[in-house]
Design an enzyme around this catalytic site. Structure first.
Site, PDB file in Angstrom:
ATOM      1  N   ILE A   1       6.372  21.611  19.675  1.00 43.53           N
ATOM      2  CA  ILE A   1       6.866  20.022  19.786  1.00 43.53           C
ATOM      3  C   ILE A   1       5.672  19.652  20.665  1.00 43.53           C
ATOM      4  CG2 ILE A   1       8.676  18.922  20.568  1.00 43.53           C
ATOM      5  CD1 ILE A   1      10.415  21.243  20.597  1.00 43.53           C
TER       6      ILE A   1
ATOM      7  N   LEU B   1      -1.911  28.976  26.651  1.00 36.99           N
ATOM      8  CA  LEU B   1      -2.346  29.596  25.137  1.00 36.99           C
ATOM      9  C   LEU B   1      -1.587  31.063  24.932  1.00 36.99           C
ATOM     10  CD1 LEU B   1      -6.044  28.403  24.420  1.00 36.99           C
ATOM     11  CD2 LEU B   1      -3.812  27.411  23.722  1.00 36.99           C
TER      12      LEU B   1
ATOM     13  N   THR C   1      16.712  21.390  26.632  1.00 36.25           N
ATOM     14  CA  THR C   1      17.482  21.793  25.217  1.00 36.25           C
ATOM     15  C   THR C   1      18.972  21.603  25.235  1.00 36.25           C
ATOM     16  OG1 THR C   1      17.789  23.720  23.607  1.00 36.25           O
ATOM     17  CG2 THR C   1      17.300  24.501  26.209  1.00 36.25           C
ATOM     18  N   ASP C   2      19.651  21.493  24.216  1.00 38.65           N
ATOM     19  CA  ASP C   2      20.973  21.402  24.113  1.00 38.65           C
ATOM     20  C   ASP C   2      21.412  22.885  24.427  1.00 38.65           C
ATOM     21  OD1 ASP C   2      20.281  22.715  21.695  1.00 38.65           O
ATOM     22  OD2 ASP C   2      21.221  21.438  20.449  1.00 38.65           O
ATOM     23  N   GLU C   3      20.832  23.934  24.388  1.00 35.63           N
ATOM     24  CA  GLU C   3      21.515  25.292  24.630  1.00 35.63           C
ATOM     25  C   GLU C   3      21.825  25.453  26.096  1.00 35.63           C
ATOM     26  OE1 GLU C   3      19.313  28.471  22.919  1.00 35.63           O
ATOM     27  OE2 GLU C   3      18.708  27.628  21.346  1.00 35.63           O
TER      28      GLU C   3
ATOM     29  N   TYR D   1      17.027  32.862  27.801  1.00 34.15           N
ATOM     30  CA  TYR D   1      16.320  31.405  27.463  1.00 34.15           C
ATOM     31  C   TYR D   1      17.412  30.342  28.087  1.00 34.15           C
ATOM     32  CZ  TYR D   1      14.830  27.255  25.075  1.00 34.15           C
ATOM     33  OH  TYR D   1      14.601  26.217  24.747  1.00 34.15           O
ATOM     34  N   SER D   2      18.284  30.455  27.790  1.00 30.30           N
ATOM     35  CA  SER D   2      18.935  28.992  28.088  1.00 30.30           C
ATOM     36  C   SER D   2      19.635  28.957  29.565  1.00 30.30           C
ATOM     37  CB  SER D   2      20.415  28.950  27.094  1.00 30.30           C
ATOM     38  OG  SER D   2      20.977  29.867  27.067  1.00 30.30           O
TER      39      SER D   2
ATOM     40  N   LYS E   1      16.384  27.704  31.155  1.00 28.79           N
ATOM     41  CA  LYS E   1      16.231  26.260  30.880  1.00 28.79           C
ATOM     42  C   LYS E   1      17.043  25.717  31.661  1.00 28.79           C
ATOM     43  CE  LYS E   1      13.761  24.334  28.515  1.00 28.79           C
ATOM     44  NZ  LYS E   1      12.447  23.748  28.562  1.00 28.79           N
TER      45      LYS E   1
ATOM     46  N   ASN F   1      17.831  21.560  17.818  1.00 27.28           N
ATOM     47  CA  ASN F   1      16.761  22.266  17.163  1.00 27.28           C
ATOM     48  C   ASN F   1      15.881  21.386  16.526  1.00 27.28           C
ATOM     49  OD1 ASN F   1      18.937  24.291  17.409  1.00 27.28           O
ATOM     50  ND2 ASN F   1      17.758  25.545  16.290  1.00 27.28           N
TER      51      ASN F   1
ATOM     52  N   ASN G   1      23.489  28.047   9.154  1.00 25.92           N
ATOM     53  CA  ASN G   1      22.416  28.632   8.820  1.00 25.92           C
ATOM     54  C   ASN G   1      22.072  28.962   7.343  1.00 25.92           C
ATOM     55  OD1 ASN G   1      21.549  28.542  11.521  1.00 25.92           O
ATOM     56  ND2 ASN G   1      22.225  30.632  12.135  1.00 25.92           N
TER      57      ASN G   1
HETATM   58  P1  NAD Z   1       6.662  26.884  21.986  1.00 23.71           P
HETATM   59  O1  NAD Z   1       6.889  28.237  22.332  1.00 23.71           O
HETATM   60  O2  NAD Z   1       6.197  26.522  20.592  1.00 23.71           O
HETATM   61  O3  NAD Z   1       5.463  26.361  22.706  1.00 23.71           O
HETATM   62  C1  NAD Z   1       5.526  26.673  24.241  1.00 23.71           C
HETATM   63  C2  NAD Z   1       4.009  26.202  24.593  1.00 23.71           C
HETATM   64  O4  NAD Z   1       4.024  26.318  26.106  1.00 23.71           O
HETATM   65  C3  NAD Z   1       3.096  27.108  24.085  1.00 23.71           C
HETATM   66  O5  NAD Z   1       1.885  26.268  23.624  1.00 23.71           O
HETATM   67  C4  NAD Z   1       2.628  28.253  25.130  1.00 23.71           C
HETATM   68  O6  NAD Z   1       1.399  28.817  25.206  1.00 23.71           O
HETATM   69  C5  NAD Z   1       2.750  27.047  26.365  1.00 23.71           C
HETATM   70  N1  NAD Z   1       3.183  27.921  27.546  1.00 23.71           N
HETATM   71  C6  NAD Z   1       4.158  28.933  27.694  1.00 23.71           C
HETATM   72  N2  NAD Z   1       3.943  29.556  28.849  1.00 23.71           N
HETATM   73  C7  NAD Z   1       3.244  28.889  29.650  1.00 23.71           C
HETATM   74  C8  NAD Z   1       2.775  28.974  31.064  1.00 23.71           C
HETATM   75  N3  NAD Z   1       3.245  30.041  31.748  1.00 23.71           N
HETATM   76  N4  NAD Z   1       1.873  28.050  31.475  1.00 23.71           N
HETATM   77  C9  NAD Z   1       1.287  27.246  30.785  1.00 23.71           C
HETATM   78  N5  NAD Z   1       1.746  27.230  29.268  1.00 23.71           N
HETATM   79  C10 NAD Z   1       2.524  27.935  28.854  1.00 23.71           C
HETATM   80  O7  NAD Z   1       8.006  26.011  22.273  1.00 23.71           O
HETATM   81  P2  NAD Z   1       8.384  24.759  21.851  1.00 23.71           P
HETATM   82  O8  NAD Z   1       9.599  25.066  20.560  1.00 23.71           O
HETATM   83  O9  NAD Z   1       7.522  23.748  21.281  1.00 23.71           O
HETATM   84  O10 NAD Z   1       9.306  23.938  22.812  1.00 23.71           O
HETATM   85  C11 NAD Z   1       8.611  23.156  23.762  1.00 23.71           C
HETATM   86  C12 NAD Z   1       9.801  22.733  24.870  1.00 23.71           C
HETATM   87  O11 NAD Z   1      10.948  21.970  24.011  1.00 23.71           O
HETATM   88  C13 NAD Z   1      10.367  23.764  25.649  1.00 23.71           C
HETATM   89  O12 NAD Z   1      10.553  23.483  26.908  1.00 23.71           O
HETATM   90  C14 NAD Z   1      11.718  24.099  25.062  1.00 23.71           C
HETATM   91  O13 NAD Z   1      12.755  24.694  25.798  1.00 23.71           O
HETATM   92  C15 NAD Z   1      12.063  22.628  24.696  1.00 23.71           C
HETATM   93  N6  NAD Z   1      12.969  22.357  23.229  1.00 23.71           N
HETATM   94  C16 NAD Z   1      12.702  23.110  22.051  1.00 23.71           C
HETATM   95  C17 NAD Z   1      13.463  23.053  20.992  1.00 23.71           C
HETATM   96  C18 NAD Z   1      13.309  23.779  19.743  1.00 23.71           C
HETATM   97  O14 NAD Z   1      13.990  23.532  18.772  1.00 23.71           O
HETATM   98  N7  NAD Z   1      12.008  24.472  19.501  1.00 23.71           N
HETATM   99  C19 NAD Z   1      14.649  22.172  21.082  1.00 23.71           C
HETATM  100  C20 NAD Z   1      14.965  21.576  22.362  1.00 23.71           C
HETATM  101  C21 NAD Z   1      13.956  21.811  23.212  1.00 23.71           C
HETATM  102  O1  TDX Z   2      15.427  35.317  10.942  1.00 21.26           O
HETATM  103  C1  TDX Z   2      16.259  34.561  11.293  1.00 21.26           C
HETATM  104  N1  TDX Z   2      17.321  34.448  10.937  1.00 21.26           N
HETATM  105  C2  TDX Z   2      18.519  33.714  11.355  1.00 21.26           C
HETATM  106  O2  TDX Z   2      19.784  33.818  10.665  1.00 21.26           O
HETATM  107  C3  TDX Z   2      16.121  33.862  12.800  1.00 21.26           C
HETATM  108  C4  TDX Z   2      14.736  33.838  13.437  1.00 21.26           C
HETATM  109  C5  TDX Z   2      16.922  33.027  13.201  1.00 21.26           C
HETATM  110  N2  TDX Z   2      18.559  33.065  12.562  1.00 21.26           N
HETATM  111  C6  TDX Z   2      19.400  31.984  13.208  1.00 21.26           C
HETATM  112  C7  TDX Z   2      19.582  32.142  14.719  1.00 21.26           C
HETATM  113  C8  TDX Z   2      20.049  30.774  14.977  1.00 21.26           C
HETATM  114  O3  TDX Z   2      21.412  30.665  14.805  1.00 21.26           O
HETATM  115  O4  TDX Z   2      18.942  30.654  13.066  1.00 21.26           O
HETATM  116  C9  TDX Z   2      19.193  29.914  13.997  1.00 21.26           C
HETATM  117  C10 TDX Z   2      18.089  29.371  14.385  1.00 21.26           C
HETATM  118  O5  TDX Z   2      17.261  30.037  15.336  1.00 21.26           O
HETATM  119  P1  TDX Z   2      16.186  30.028  16.105  1.00 21.26           P
HETATM  120  O6  TDX Z   2      15.004  29.373  15.228  1.00 21.26           O
HETATM  121  O7  TDX Z   2      15.542  31.159  16.654  1.00 21.26           O
HETATM  122  O8  TDX Z   2      16.710  28.811  17.066  1.00 21.26           O
HETATM  123  P2  TDX Z   2      17.710  28.840  18.131  1.00 21.26           P
HETATM  124  O9  TDX Z   2      18.074  30.072  18.807  1.00 21.26           O
HETATM  125  O10 TDX Z   2      18.657  27.884  17.674  1.00 21.26           O
HETATM  126  O11 TDX Z   2      16.979  28.049  19.298  1.00 21.26           O
HETATM  127  C11 TDX Z   2      15.965  26.716  19.100  1.00 21.26           C
HETATM  128  O12 TDX Z   2      16.825  25.552  19.351  1.00 21.26           O
HETATM  129  C12 TDX Z   2      16.787  25.231  20.770  1.00 21.26           C
HETATM  130  C13 TDX Z   2      14.617  26.907  19.731  1.00 21.26           C
HETATM  131  O13 TDX Z   2      14.219  28.164  19.569  1.00 21.26           O
HETATM  132  C14 TDX Z   2      14.968  26.992  21.305  1.00 21.26           C
HETATM  133  O14 TDX Z   2      13.736  26.735  21.823  1.00 21.26           O
HETATM  134  C15 TDX Z   2      15.600  25.424  21.559  1.00 21.26           C
HETATM  135  O15 TDX Z   2      15.843  25.164  22.777  1.00 21.26           O
END
Ligand code: NAD
Ligand code: TDX
Length: 333
Positions: A14, A37, A123-125, A149-150, A153, A178, A248
């Site tokens: 993101i 990284l 995050t919503d989690e 994780y949650s 956060k 998500n 899902n």
């Molecule tokens: P991601 O895992 O793809 O990216 C995380 C980034 O942070 C990576 O580039 C990693 O190298 C960097 N990082 C990790 N630890 C670090 C550290 N100690 N110092 C510096 N950099 C570090 O994650 P994402 O899915 O892009 O999520 C980004 C943010 O958004 C997070 O805070 C996550 O909680 C939040 N978020 C994600 C989702 C989702 O669906 N992915 C939804 C809501 C909120």
């Molecule tokens: O192979 C899979 N099969 C499957 O059924 C994987 C990887 C996941 N799942 C399910 C688990 C979850 O119900 O799919 C849903 C989504 O899984 P993830 O992509 O791991 O996301 P989730 O656990 O919902 O969390 C994501 O959304 C909120 C992000 O990873 C978080 O960083 C964010 O805060």
């Protein structure tokens, strides 16, 4: 007004979508990405961005000196850096405690010292999960996290609120649902399924597949963050989502359809321990107070764009794939 932005975690999924978005939408802004990284970060996510405007500092947010120097040199911080994958947190929680809690503490101490604006990405989690008929999460829903994780956060959100109240730190928070879109690591649900199919294997559904997620394109999350950064009220929290709840199984079957496969061409694998049942976001506040509107209101269109991106960018995801599937094999998923 021109701005020097520090984006932590800007080489992740993101964060990099946000950097590309700001680069396009605010052509006079300078952006520094601070990113360790880790396995989830990738320099290539910032390809195509001019070096005169976007600089990558490889460093850890838990490192006091690195953070202090980077924060001193910016006008505002958008804090994405986190360990983000629930399955990893259940297997090995320490990196989550370290980065999500200690790292956020370091960011807060630096913005306090240098009197800089902060936007914290959450995050919503943090709200736990809902039953199918329950009302959606809103800004007043009590915290009730389920996974390491949650929980970390949630802890980071509490730290931010305490620094606002106790030290007058100028911060806002957002909790988003998500995300999907380009540059998402193949460990996550949608990219994992798409790349399994592209590799000639069957996609993998946890448990019954009845768990519900509320999907938003990362570009819409980015526009919401920019709106909060520019127009949000200090001390406030904004929930971000686009009313796109899907099981899902529904998402998986849409992917199968978009990739011309049969609707039942997938495997059931063992469920995630403590698997949250349903997330859903009420985003009235950001829409009413900041006038934010998403672009991707049709999930299938956004998903089709995302499937196309993974088809066209095999060189980007291939290097992550083998190691990711080896980790899943160990977990029996
Ligand atoms: P991601 O895992 O793809 O990216 C995380 C980034 O942070 C990576 O580039 C990693 O190298 C960097 N990082 C990790 N630890 C670090 C550290 N100690 N110092 C510096 N950099 C570090 O994650 P994402 O899915 O892009 O999520 C980004 C943010 O958004 C997070 O805070 C996550 O909680 C939040 N978020 C994600 C989702 C989702 O669906 N992915 C939804 C809501 C909120
Ligand atoms: O192979 C899979 N099969 C499957 O059924 C994987 C990887 C996941 N799942 C399910 C688990 C979850 O119900 O799919 C849903 C989504 O899984 P993830 O992509 O791991 O996301 P989730 O656990 O919902 O969390 C994501 O959304 C909120 C992000 O990873 C978080 O960083 C964010 O805060």
């Amino acid at each position: 007004m021109s701005m020097k932005l520090l984006v932590t975690g800007g080489a992740g999924f993101i964060g990099s979508n946000f950097v590309h978005y700001v680069y396009r939408e605010r052509p006079d802004w300078q952006i520094t990405v601070l990113d360790a990284l880790t396995y989830a970060g990738n320099r290539a996510n910032l390809d195509g961005l001019g070096e005169s405007r976007v600089k990558l500092v490889v460093g850890n947010i838990c490192d006091e000196k690195v953070v202090d120097t980077a924060v001193a040199d910016c006008d505002a911080v958008v804090h994405f850096a986190a360990e983000s994958h629930v399955d990893n947190s259940v297997h090995s929680p320490w990196p989550f405690v370290e980065t999500n809690l200690v790292g956020t503490f370091r960011i807060l101490e630096a913005v306090r010292k240098h009197k800089k604006r902060l936007h914290h990405i959450s995050t919503d989690e943090v709200y736990g999960d809902l039953e199918p008929g329950d009302p959606k999460f809103s800004e007043s829903t009590p915290y009730n996290p389920s996974s390491p994780y949650s929980a970390t956060k949630a802890g980071s959100d509490h730290l931010v609120r305490a620094w606002i109240r106790s030290f007058g730190v100028q911060a806002t928070l957002s909790n988003c649902s998500n995300n999907y879109g380009p540059y998402q690591h193949v460990e996550k649900f949608i990219p994992r399924q798409v790349t399994e199919i592209l590799g000639g294997r069957r996609p993998k559904l946890y448990g019954t597949g009845e768990n519900i997620r509320d999907w938003i394109h990362a570009e819409d999350h980015s526009s919401a963050i920019l709106a909060i950064l520019e127009k949000g009220k200090i001390g406030e929290t904004y929930l971000v989502g686009v009313n796109a709840e899907k099981t899902n199984k529904e998402v998986l079957q849409l992917i199968l359809k978009l990739m011309s496969k049969d609707a039942d061409d997938y495997e059931h694998v063992s469920d995630r321990p403590g698997h949250d049942l349903r997330y859903a976001i009420d985003s009235s506040k950001i829409r009413n107070e900041l006038g934010w509107q998403p672009k991707y209101t049709d999930f299938e269109t956004g998903l089709a764009d995302t499937v196309a991106w993974y088809k066209e960018n095999e060189a980007w995801w291939k290097p992550q794939k083998e190691e990711t599937e080896a980790k899943y094999k160990e977990l029996g998923r």
